[in-house]
Design an enzyme around this catalytic site. Sequence first.
Site, mmCIF file in Angstrom:
data_model
loop_
_atom_site.group_PDB
_atom_site.id
_atom_site.type_symbol
_atom_site.label_atom_id
_atom_site.label_comp_id
_atom_site.label_asym_id
_atom_site.label_seq_id
_atom_site.Cartn_x
_atom_site.Cartn_y
_atom_site.Cartn_z
ATOM 1 N N GLY A 101 19.288 -10.197 -35.460
ATOM 2 C CA GLY A 101 17.835 -10.094 -35.472
ATOM 3 C C GLY A 101 17.226 -10.732 -36.700
ATOM 4 O O GLY A 101 16.262 -10.206 -37.277
ATOM 5 N N ASN B 185 15.556 -13.598 -37.125
ATOM 6 C CA ASN B 185 14.492 -14.591 -36.994
ATOM 7 C C ASN B 185 13.130 -14.067 -37.428
ATOM 8 O O ASN B 185 12.176 -14.838 -37.571
ATOM 9 C CB ASN B 185 14.408 -15.112 -35.559
ATOM 10 C CG ASN B 185 14.050 -14.021 -34.570
ATOM 11 O OD1 ASN B 185 14.859 -13.138 -34.334
ATOM 12 N ND2 ASN B 185 12.848 -14.056 -34.012
ATOM 13 N N THR B 186 13.013 -12.759 -37.658
ATOM 14 C CA THR B 186 11.715 -12.201 -38.021
ATOM 15 C C THR B 186 11.898 -10.926 -38.830
ATOM 16 O O THR B 186 12.986 -10.347 -38.871
ATOM 17 C CB THR B 186 10.880 -11.890 -36.752
ATOM 18 O OG1 THR B 186 9.555 -11.509 -37.114
ATOM 19 C CG2 THR B 186 11.514 -10.767 -35.949
ATOM 20 N N GLY B 187 10.822 -10.491 -39.489
ATOM 21 C CA GLY B 187 10.802 -9.196 -40.147
ATOM 22 C C GLY B 187 11.889 -8.973 -41.175
ATOM 23 O O GLY B 187 12.185 -9.841 -42.011
ATOM 24 N N TYR C 119 14.710 6.961 -29.433
ATOM 25 C CA TYR C 119 14.820 6.099 -30.620
ATOM 26 C C TYR C 119 15.557 6.847 -31.724
ATOM 27 O O TYR C 119 16.466 6.295 -32.365
ATOM 28 C CB TYR C 119 13.430 5.685 -31.086
ATOM 29 C CG TYR C 119 13.440 4.931 -32.403
ATOM 30 C CD1 TYR C 119 13.971 3.645 -32.482
ATOM 31 C CD2 TYR C 119 12.932 5.505 -33.565
ATOM 32 C CE1 TYR C 119 13.990 2.947 -33.692
ATOM 33 C CE2 TYR C 119 12.942 4.823 -34.775
ATOM 34 C CZ TYR C 119 13.475 3.539 -34.832
ATOM 35 O OH TYR C 119 13.483 2.857 -36.024
#
Length: 302
Positions: A21, A23-25, A176
């Site tokens: 993950g 690519n962002t944040g 979650y």
Amino acid sequence: MSKWTTANIPDQTGRTAVITGANTGLGYETAAALAARGAHVVLAVRNLEKGKAAADLIVGRSPGASVALQELDLTSLASVRSAAGQLRSEYDSIDLLINNAGVMMTPRSTTKDGFELQFGTNHLGHFALTNLLLDRVLAAPGSRIVTVSSTGHRFVRGIRFHDLQWEQQYNRVRAYGQSKLANLMFTYELQRRLHNTQTIAAAAHPGGSKTELTRNLPRPVAALSSLLEPLFQDADMGALPSLRAATDPGVLGGQYFGPDGFGEQRGYPKIVGSTDASHDADAQRRLWAVSEELTSVSSPVI
């Protein structure tokens, strides 16, 4: 150490870091910081176009940075196996595996393999990827596996073993929470299994950070989140706990890092605690066994 920042990251030249993950944040900021310190960074991403854009930004920030892309869809065990196979063929050793990618409070949905989306993506996908790459990680002296959890692990009292996939009375917030609790239990059990190796497992959480994860929040939670947003920190600060867990020479296996501010919502990374449920050794072993069964991936460490 009072205020740990990216300036404290040791030279990473010659080290390979795989970040899911990225690519962002938080993942992007983690990758950018490691690349700036000389690591060869592999952005393991679902969307290669977005990954390429992120890689270009990283090189723009740090000219000469060594960045590669790996397609990875954590909602598909076939994709996880394919990605692991490609990474194994490309790298004889992996110094850092940072399990960062995740989804948060999504409406009821399933992965391509039929698992509840949050449990399947946040835990099972990373469980499978880690074990499929573990021999490559073990081959690198001083290697680390860092898994990103959340204060949301406190939303539940334990793993819902009787209904892991939330087929009864789905609650996106608690589902979650279960996935983030599983991340911690996975880390603690993995560290137990690694105790006679040169590899350690650690965990981190970003506190309240401004990232794309909040796009699926239920309306009441989203309303509260919007009110609290001024208190949230930017992704570069949210990435610091992961970066410290991955690079601080003083880190010990099984430690958990989060922000040092009020409620662990913002600030600089420090060692933080987790719930009693996360330290339940019997439940950790049970979750590990169930995860092996569901993913059909056996661990090379016992």
